[in-house]
Design an enzyme around this catalytic site. Structure first.
Site, PDB file in Angstrom:
ATOM      1  N   LYS A 172       0.829  -1.203   0.000  1.00  0.00           N
ATOM      2  CA  LYS A 172       0.000   0.000   0.000  1.00  0.00           C
ATOM      3  C   LYS A 172       0.861   1.249   0.000  1.00  0.00           C
ATOM      4  O   LYS A 172       0.670   2.165  -0.819  1.00  0.00           O
ATOM      5  CB  LYS A 172      -0.923   0.011   1.227  1.00  0.00           C
ATOM      6  CG  LYS A 172      -1.894   1.200   1.240  1.00  0.00           C
ATOM      7  CD  LYS A 172      -2.678   1.274   2.534  1.00  0.00           C
ATOM      8  CE  LYS A 172      -1.844   1.871   3.641  1.00  0.00           C
ATOM      9  NZ  LYS A 172      -2.632   2.157   4.869  1.00  0.00           N
ATOM     10  N   ASP A 190      -6.478   1.172   0.947  1.00  0.00           N
ATOM     11  CA  ASP A 190      -6.582   1.502   2.370  1.00  0.00           C
ATOM     12  C   ASP A 190      -7.956   1.096   2.884  1.00  0.00           C
ATOM     13  O   ASP A 190      -8.722   0.443   2.175  1.00  0.00           O
ATOM     14  CB  ASP A 190      -6.297   2.996   2.598  1.00  0.00           C
ATOM     15  CG  ASP A 190      -7.426   3.897   2.116  1.00  0.00           C
ATOM     16  OD1 ASP A 190      -8.347   3.406   1.427  1.00  0.00           O
ATOM     17  OD2 ASP A 190      -7.397   5.106   2.431  1.00  0.00           O
TER      18      ASP A 190
END
Length: 304
Positions: A172, A190
């Site tokens: 991420k 997220d």
């Protein structure tokens, strides 16, 4: 003519019992009319939606969100790749706002990887204390700074396989850096992204890596970075975790989860956050396009 029917401008007679989507009573208040329109404007795609239909709906949602958030951007303040990778690591388990309020002092004291690599951990901990988990975060940012100094000549690498080797950096974080510091497409999965893509039934996966793969297959690679911004912006402003503002949602007609939140337009409007609700954003130094759209800078740490 009976009270149960009326004529259109073309002379066609329409019964009041016709589908609500075909008209709104003139006697309805604006809020009632808007609520009624929203309630009947949201078809629910079935779980056996064809792949083609899913792709079309997903891409239409992204186009609609691009019109709603033409100023979408990463909500971490940064001036270079080093600042972005550090800020992204610090954003775990806290808000971007709190990170943005904390990093000015950090980068003023340690502007380069070499500086942070040699920092006294106790001094860094004191600066990072407001972000929570400050001891672990201190270890990560000092560790990644040493890795940058020792293994990459003090420069943040522009490859996924190199970024994920840095302490505290996962996929991420790597995609945030690649997409926003290097212009290389990536999907940022997220908590907001995970929540919304499941609500929209783009995927039923729960593992971030599987979500990334499933959603990435619905869009051209060139759209991945901005897609992430659009979805995250929408999740923060309208499609909240606990009480989504369904009655103020511009993509309600495309959302199978419509009705999970507040559908009354006036009540939903009060749930809007950041610039949509007239409040400051998360960046102390947001892009000009955000300011032009009515967004307001966040206050510095300790202000007001």
């Amino acid at each position: 003519m009976s009270a149960a029917s009326k004529k259109t401008s073309s002379g066609e007679t329409v019964s009041k019992k016709a589908s609500p989507g075909e008209g709104v009573s003139k006697k309805a208040s604006p809020s009632e009319a808007a609520s009624k329109k929203a309630a009947i404007a949201a078809p629910v795609p079935t779980r056996n939606e064809s792949r083609t239909a899913l792709v079309r709906r997903a891409r239409r949602i992204n186009r609609e969100l691009a019109e709603v958030y033409p100023y979408a951007h990463p909500e971490l303040d940064f001036e270079n790749p080093f600042q972005l990778v550090v800020a992204t690591v610090l954003s775990a388990q806290t808000t971007d706002l709190r990170v943005n309020q904390t990093t000015p002092a950090l980068f003023a004291r340690y502007p380069t990887p070499e500086d942070l690599a040699e920092a006294n951990p106790e001094e860094v901990e004191e600066i990072l204390r407001p972000t929570g988990f400050f001891r672990a975060k201190t270890k990560s940012v000092i560790g990644l700074s040493r890795a940058l100094r020792d293994d990459f000549g003090g420069e943040v690498p522009g490859r996924l396989e190199d970024l994920v080797k840095l302490p505290g950096v996962g996929r991420k974080t790597a995609f945030v850096v690649l997409g926003n510091a290097f212009g290389r497409p990536g999907i940022t999965v997220d908590t907001h992204f995970q929540r919304l893509v499941r609500r929209w039934r783009w995927t039923e996966e729960t593992d971030p890596d599987k979500i990334e793969k499933a959603v990435g297959g619905l869009f051209p690679k060139s759209e991945w970075t901005m897609l992430s911004h659009h979805v995250i912006f929408h999740g923060r402003r309208i499609c909240h975790a606990r009480k989504p503002a369904c009655g103020a949602c511009p993509i309600a007609p495309l959302c199978p989860a419509y009705g999970e939140g507040e559908t009354d337009p006036e009540k939903a409007k009060k749930l809007l956050k950041y610039e949509k609700g007239g409040f400051p954003g998360q960046r102390l130094n947001p892009p000009q396009a955000y300011l032009d759209a009515g967004g307001r800078p966040a206050p510095p740490l300790g202000a007001g």
